[in-house]
Design a protein around this motif. Structure first.
Motif, PDB file in Angstrom:
ATOM      1  N   LEU A  27       0.827  -1.208   0.000  1.00  0.00           N
ATOM      2  CA  LEU A  27       0.000   0.000   0.000  1.00  0.00           C
ATOM      3  C   LEU A  27       0.864   1.262   0.000  1.00  0.00           C
ATOM      4  CD1 LEU A  27      -2.862  -1.001   2.449  1.00  0.00           C
ATOM      5  CD2 LEU A  27      -3.021  -0.684  -0.026  1.00  0.00           C
ATOM      6  N   LEU A  28       1.993   1.236   0.711  1.00  0.00           N
ATOM      7  CA  LEU A  28       2.908   2.378   0.706  1.00  0.00           C
ATOM      8  C   LEU A  28       3.498   2.598  -0.681  1.00  0.00           C
ATOM      9  CD1 LEU A  28       4.837   1.877   4.055  1.00  0.00           C
ATOM     10  CD2 LEU A  28       3.185   3.668   3.520  1.00  0.00           C
ATOM     11  N   VAL A  29       3.874   1.522  -1.338  1.00  0.00           N
ATOM     12  CA  VAL A  29       4.426   1.647  -2.690  1.00  0.00           C
ATOM     13  C   VAL A  29       3.367   2.180  -3.657  1.00  0.00           C
ATOM     14  CG1 VAL A  29       5.355   0.331  -4.639  1.00  0.00           C
ATOM     15  CG2 VAL A  29       6.208  -0.086  -2.338  1.00  0.00           C
ATOM     16  N   ILE A  30       2.147   1.698  -3.540  1.00  0.00           N
ATOM     17  CA  ILE A  30       1.061   2.201  -4.395  1.00  0.00           C
ATOM     18  C   ILE A  30       0.826   3.683  -4.128  1.00  0.00           C
ATOM     19  CG2 ILE A  30      -1.426   2.046  -4.831  1.00  0.00           C
ATOM     20  CD1 ILE A  30      -1.143  -0.994  -4.341  1.00  0.00           C
ATOM     21  N   TYR A  31       0.869   4.088  -2.846  1.00  0.00           N
ATOM     22  CA  TYR A  31       0.700   5.497  -2.501  1.00  0.00           C
ATOM     23  C   TYR A  31       1.788   6.356  -3.140  1.00  0.00           C
ATOM     24  CZ  TYR A  31       0.882   9.763   0.246  1.00  0.00           C
ATOM     25  OH  TYR A  31       0.936  11.077   0.626  1.00  0.00           O
ATOM     26  N   ILE A  32       3.027   5.910  -3.054  1.00  0.00           N
ATOM     27  CA  ILE A  32       4.132   6.684  -3.617  1.00  0.00           C
ATOM     28  C   ILE A  32       3.997   6.812  -5.126  1.00  0.00           C
ATOM     29  CG2 ILE A  32       6.624   6.644  -4.011  1.00  0.00           C
ATOM     30  CD1 ILE A  32       6.865   5.505  -1.152  1.00  0.00           C
ATOM     31  N   VAL A  33       3.609   5.734  -5.784  1.00  0.00           N
ATOM     32  CA  VAL A  33       3.411   5.795  -7.242  1.00  0.00           C
ATOM     33  C   VAL A  33       2.253   6.734  -7.577  1.00  0.00           C
ATOM     34  CG1 VAL A  33       2.744   4.428  -9.254  1.00  0.00           C
ATOM     35  CG2 VAL A  33       4.459   3.548  -7.681  1.00  0.00           C
ATOM     36  N   SER A  52      -7.229   9.458  -1.221  1.00  0.00           N
ATOM     37  CA  SER A  52      -7.529   9.915   0.134  1.00  0.00           C
ATOM     38  C   SER A  52      -7.385   8.773   1.141  1.00  0.00           C
ATOM     39  CB  SER A  52      -8.930  10.497   0.176  1.00  0.00           C
ATOM     40  OG  SER A  52      -9.288  10.831   1.485  1.00  0.00           O
ATOM     41  N   ILE A  53      -7.869   7.597   0.762  1.00  0.00           N
ATOM     42  CA  ILE A  53      -7.747   6.426   1.638  1.00  0.00           C
ATOM     43  C   ILE A  53      -6.287   6.031   1.787  1.00  0.00           C
ATOM     44  CG2 ILE A  53      -8.296   3.967   1.810  1.00  0.00           C
ATOM     45  CD1 ILE A  53     -10.981   4.653   0.436  1.00  0.00           C
ATOM     46  N   LEU A  54      -5.561   6.007   0.679  1.00  0.00           N
ATOM     47  CA  LEU A  54      -4.144   5.660   0.733  1.00  0.00           C
ATOM     48  C   LEU A  54      -3.345   6.666   1.565  1.00  0.00           C
ATOM     49  CD1 LEU A  54      -3.414   4.470  -2.909  1.00  0.00           C
ATOM     50  CD2 LEU A  54      -3.432   3.083  -0.835  1.00  0.00           C
ATOM     51  N   ARG A  55      -3.684   7.939   1.444  1.00  0.00           N
ATOM     52  CA  ARG A  55      -2.993   8.969   2.220  1.00  0.00           C
ATOM     53  C   ARG A  55      -3.256   8.780   3.710  1.00  0.00           C
ATOM     54  NH1 ARG A  55      -4.307  13.972  -0.310  1.00  0.00           N
ATOM     55  NH2 ARG A  55      -6.356  13.510   0.475  1.00  0.00           N
ATOM     56  N   THR A  56      -4.476   8.413   4.079  1.00  0.00           N
ATOM     57  CA  THR A  56      -4.807   8.169   5.481  1.00  0.00           C
ATOM     58  C   THR A  56      -4.020   6.979   6.026  1.00  0.00           C
ATOM     59  OG1 THR A  56      -7.033   9.034   5.118  1.00  0.00           O
ATOM     60  CG2 THR A  56      -6.692   7.683   7.073  1.00  0.00           C
ATOM     61  N   ILE A  57      -3.884   5.945   5.208  1.00  0.00           N
ATOM     62  CA  ILE A  57      -3.157   4.748   5.628  1.00  0.00           C
ATOM     63  C   ILE A  57      -1.662   5.023   5.717  1.00  0.00           C
ATOM     64  CG2 ILE A  57      -2.513   2.416   4.901  1.00  0.00           C
ATOM     65  CD1 ILE A  57      -5.349   2.183   3.729  1.00  0.00           C
ATOM     66  N   ALA A  58      -1.115   5.774   4.766  1.00  0.00           N
ATOM     67  CA  ALA A  58       0.329   5.965   4.674  1.00  0.00           C
ATOM     68  C   ALA A  58       0.857   7.135   5.506  1.00  0.00           C
ATOM     69  CB  ALA A  58       0.719   6.182   3.213  1.00  0.00           C
ATOM     70  N   SER A  59      -0.008   8.009   5.990  1.00  0.00           N
ATOM     71  CA  SER A  59       0.483   9.213   6.668  1.00  0.00           C
ATOM     72  C   SER A  59       1.280   8.938   7.949  1.00  0.00           C
ATOM     73  CB  SER A  59      -0.666  10.184   6.932  1.00  0.00           C
ATOM     74  OG  SER A  59      -1.584   9.646   7.821  1.00  0.00           O
TER      75      SER A  59
END
Length: 91
Positions: A23-29, A43-50
């Motif tokens: 999920l972190l890699v997907i967020y960065i991409v 938005s969901i990915l940002r909440t998870i990765a923040s």
């Protein structure tokens, strides 16, 4: 018997950590694609990765605004995941 239970618990943590890593890699991409910034998925990915991003943001800045802190964090996270996997299979 307790060692096998402990090994199984470590494997569960390993697989959960692996999902978080992906999920972190997907967020960065997704941060590289400008049209995705205002979508619900981002938005969901940002909440998870923040929480992870706050740990490593601004720790290793190379040249202006190019931040390698996230890369350092991903490398450390990967090393930790591999350590958990190796210990879980040794038990």
């Amino acid at each position: 018997m307790i060692y096998t239970v402990f090994g199984e618990v470590l494997r569960v943590f390993y697989y959960l950590g692996l999902i978080y890593y992906l999920l972190l890699v997907i967020y960065i991409v997704c941060t590289w694609i400008s049209g995705l910034y205002y979508t619900k998925l981002f938005s969901i990915l940002r909440t998870i990765a923040s929480p992870f991003n706050r740990l490593f943001s601004g720790k290793l800045i190379v040249g202006g605004s190019f931040d390698l802190g996230y890369l350092l964090g991903l490398i450390l996270f990967d090393v930790g995941l591999n350590a958990i996997k190796n210990v879980s299979y040794m038990i």
